[in-house]
Design a protein around this motif. Structure first.
Motif, PDB file in Angstrom:
ATOM      1  N   SER A  42     -65.553 -49.664  26.917  1.00 14.52           N
ATOM      2  CA  SER A  42     -65.881 -48.791  27.963  1.00 14.52           C
ATOM      3  C   SER A  42     -66.390 -47.619  27.955  1.00 14.52           C
ATOM      4  O   SER A  42     -67.951 -47.294  28.454  1.00 14.52           O
ATOM      5  N   LEU A  43     -66.327 -46.982  26.763  1.00 14.84           N
ATOM      6  CA  LEU A  43     -66.783 -46.136  26.816  1.00 14.84           C
ATOM      7  C   LEU A  43     -68.738 -45.744  25.983  1.00 14.84           C
ATOM      8  O   LEU A  43     -69.439 -45.531  26.301  1.00 14.84           O
ATOM      9  N   VAL A  44     -68.016 -46.201  24.881  1.00 17.08           N
ATOM     10  CA  VAL A  44     -69.377 -46.714  24.412  1.00 17.08           C
ATOM     11  C   VAL A  44     -70.353 -47.048  25.001  1.00 17.08           C
ATOM     12  O   VAL A  44     -71.760 -47.349  25.026  1.00 17.08           O
ATOM     13  N   LEU A  45     -69.990 -48.567  25.754  1.00 15.85           N
ATOM     14  CA  LEU A  45     -71.129 -49.140  26.524  1.00 15.85           C
ATOM     15  C   LEU A  45     -71.689 -48.606  27.142  1.00 15.85           C
ATOM     16  O   LEU A  45     -72.974 -48.806  27.759  1.00 15.85           O
ATOM     17  N   TYR A  88     -74.945 -41.298  20.865  1.00 16.74           N
ATOM     18  CA  TYR A  88     -73.390 -42.091  20.723  1.00 16.74           C
ATOM     19  C   TYR A  88     -72.015 -42.054  20.984  1.00 16.74           C
ATOM     20  O   TYR A  88     -72.486 -40.304  21.364  1.00 16.74           O
ATOM     21  N   VAL A  89     -71.882 -42.795  21.572  1.00 18.30           N
ATOM     22  CA  VAL A  89     -70.360 -42.318  22.156  1.00 18.30           C
ATOM     23  C   VAL A  89     -69.395 -42.496  20.679  1.00 18.30           C
ATOM     24  O   VAL A  89     -69.007 -43.939  20.485  1.00 18.30           O
ATOM     25  N   SER A  90     -69.297 -41.616  19.828  1.00 20.67           N
ATOM     26  CA  SER A  90     -68.920 -41.778  18.205  1.00 20.67           C
ATOM     27  C   SER A  90     -67.693 -41.527  18.000  1.00 20.67           C
ATOM     28  O   SER A  90     -67.581 -40.694  18.028  1.00 20.67           O
ATOM     29  N   LEU A  91     -66.694 -42.614  18.719  1.00 17.92           N
ATOM     30  CA  LEU A  91     -65.370 -42.310  18.545  1.00 17.92           C
ATOM     31  C   LEU A  91     -64.371 -42.159  16.864  1.00 17.92           C
ATOM     32  O   LEU A  91     -64.986 -43.586  15.362  1.00 17.92           O
ATOM     33  N   LYS A 117     -62.491 -29.504  14.755  1.00 15.98           N
ATOM     34  CA  LYS A 117     -63.036 -29.020  15.151  1.00 15.98           C
ATOM     35  C   LYS A 117     -63.927 -30.917  15.541  1.00 15.98           C
ATOM     36  O   LYS A 117     -64.582 -31.235  15.533  1.00 15.98           O
ATOM     37  N   TYR A 118     -63.470 -31.105  17.179  1.00 14.02           N
ATOM     38  CA  TYR A 118     -64.151 -31.641  17.261  1.00 14.02           C
ATOM     39  C   TYR A 118     -66.174 -31.285  18.039  1.00 14.02           C
ATOM     40  O   TYR A 118     -65.910 -30.455  18.931  1.00 14.02           O
ATOM     41  N   ASP A 119     -67.258 -32.355  17.514  1.00 12.24           N
ATOM     42  CA  ASP A 119     -67.896 -32.268  18.246  1.00 12.24           C
ATOM     43  C   ASP A 119     -68.271 -32.934  19.759  1.00 12.24           C
ATOM     44  O   ASP A 119     -67.993 -34.687  19.919  1.00 12.24           O
ATOM     45  N   VAL A 120     -68.492 -33.187  20.902  1.00  7.13           N
ATOM     46  CA  VAL A 120     -68.433 -32.598  22.274  1.00  7.13           C
ATOM     47  C   VAL A 120     -69.733 -32.984  22.664  1.00  7.13           C
ATOM     48  O   VAL A 120     -70.011 -31.997  22.384  1.00  7.13           O
ATOM     49  N   VAL A 121     -70.068 -33.604  23.577  1.00  8.48           N
ATOM     50  CA  VAL A 121     -71.429 -33.843  24.442  1.00  8.48           C
ATOM     51  C   VAL A 121     -71.438 -33.770  25.850  1.00  8.48           C
ATOM     52  O   VAL A 121     -70.526 -34.322  25.793  1.00  8.48           O
ATOM     53  N   GLN A 124     -69.869 -41.991   9.165  1.00  6.51           N
ATOM     54  CA  GLN A 124     -69.772 -40.679   8.828  1.00  6.51           C
ATOM     55  C   GLN A 124     -69.922 -40.683   7.523  1.00  6.51           C
ATOM     56  O   GLN A 124     -69.716 -39.175   6.891  1.00  6.51           O
ATOM     57  N   HIS A 125     -70.104 -41.328   6.191  1.00  4.54           N
ATOM     58  CA  HIS A 125     -69.119 -40.900   5.867  1.00  4.54           C
ATOM     59  C   HIS A 125     -70.944 -42.065   4.450  1.00  4.54           C
ATOM     60  O   HIS A 125     -70.653 -43.156   3.997  1.00  4.54           O
ATOM     61  N   TYR A 126     -71.105 -41.265   3.756  1.00  2.00           N
ATOM     62  CA  TYR A 126     -72.812 -41.535   3.252  1.00  2.00           C
ATOM     63  C   TYR A 126     -72.407 -42.456   1.982  1.00  2.00           C
ATOM     64  O   TYR A 126     -73.076 -43.679   1.691  1.00  2.00           O
ATOM     65  N   GLU A 127     -71.747 -42.341   1.511  1.00  2.00           N
ATOM     66  CA  GLU A 127     -71.427 -43.189   0.698  1.00  2.00           C
ATOM     67  C   GLU A 127     -70.985 -44.757   0.888  1.00  2.00           C
ATOM     68  O   GLU A 127     -70.597 -45.823   0.349  1.00  2.00           O
TER      69      GLU A 127
END
Length: 290
Positions: free
Chosen positions: A45-48, A56-59, A113-117, A156-159
């Motif tokens: 629901s959040l992502v949509l 993004y809603v990046s969870l 620490k979380y990045d909040v939007v 989140q991880h380039y690799e």
């Protein structure tokens, strides 16, 4: 019923309900079914609710950590409930022990620490619509959203960007199945990949004046060869020591698929889509919108 809470110190969700086994009698055995039905329903629901070309809603959920609160009557609409659950989790982390059982994954979050939007950057006015519609969503739909979330975690991880694209390929295949099913319900008998491409163009591209697919063009055809070569090191395209893909494939597929899933669920576009169409028509008045 459920809620999601996030600030710069902690992010968590709380839902009612049990595991997939409670609702899916023929569920296959898996050690990777880490999100319960209601957890996934809330995350979906959040992502949509994302808006086109916005944040993004990046969870990044803690996998296989779903403690249960022993409460017969818990009001999830009450702000006090949110506050008390937040304090319970923070105290658990600070004390270094968990009343819920294994806690090493929680301890790893200490000091993060979380990045909040800001909430206004999302279309949360449609959140309840998505939540209600997801009560009847198919297992394929949930798998598609699940893999979008997994792609967000991997990128989140380039690799692991290559693996993020692989996850998006699963979401792409889920969307193709859902579009064909949608076309069947609308009267198309045995819809093809071209029928799906025509549907995609009609609902998403035609309003912006983009050309219709050619007679042989298939659904997301530009990704077909790359998908084959990525997932099959030896194929009719030759032997390859690496995947012939690009990082730009991630945002392109991720944003497109999120919007397709949202449209299929509600059978309507959000206000952000219509606003983009109007802006396009104002800039290019000779474009034919539909």
């Amino acid at each position: 019923m459920g809620f999601f809470y996030a600030d710069e110190h902690i992010a968590f969700s709380l839902v009612h309900g049990g595991d997939w086994d409670d609702i899916f009698e023929e569920a296959p055995y898996s050690e990777f079914n880490w999100a319960s039905p209601e957890e996934l329903r809330l995350m979906a629901s959040l992502v949509l609710c994302e808006l086109r070309d916005d944040a993004y809603v990046s969870l990044y959920p803690v996998v296989r950590y779903s403690p249960r609160i022993d409460a017969l009557d818990l009001d999830l609409t009450c702000p006090l409930t949110v506050h008390r659950v937040r304090e319970l989790i923070l105290n658990t982390i600070h004390e270094g022990q968990s009343p819920f059982g294994p806690h090493h994954r929680l301890l790893g979050l200490h000091g993060k620490k979380y990045d909040v939007v800001p909430a206004e950057r999302y279309g949360f006015d449609r959140l309840l619509k998505f939540w209600n519609a997801l009560s009847d969503a198919s297992l394929v739909f949930f798998r598609g959203i699940y893999t979008l979330i997994k792609a967000d975690m991997l990128r989140q991880h380039y690799e692991f960007n290559e693996e993020a694209i692989l996850s998006l390929y699963i979401a792409l295949d889920a969307s193709f199945s859902l579009v064909k099913l949608h076309l069947e319900h609308k009267g198309t008998r045995e819809p093809t990949a071209h029928d799906a491409a025509v549907w995609l163009h009609h609902h998403f591209d035609a309003p912006f004046g983009l050309e219709a697919p050619k007679a042989t063009e298939k659904y997301f055809e530009t990704f077909y060869e790359e998908r084959v070569m990525t997932m099959h090191p030896a194929s009719r395209y030759g032997d390859l020591p690496y995947a012939p893909i690009m990082h730009d494939d991630i945002p392109h597929l991720r944003r497109s698929l999120r919007e397709i899933f949202a449209y299929l669920l509600l059978e309507e576009h959000g206000a952000d889509f219509h606003a983009d169409v109007q802006e396009h028509l104002a800039r290019y008045p000779n474009t034919t919108g539909s």
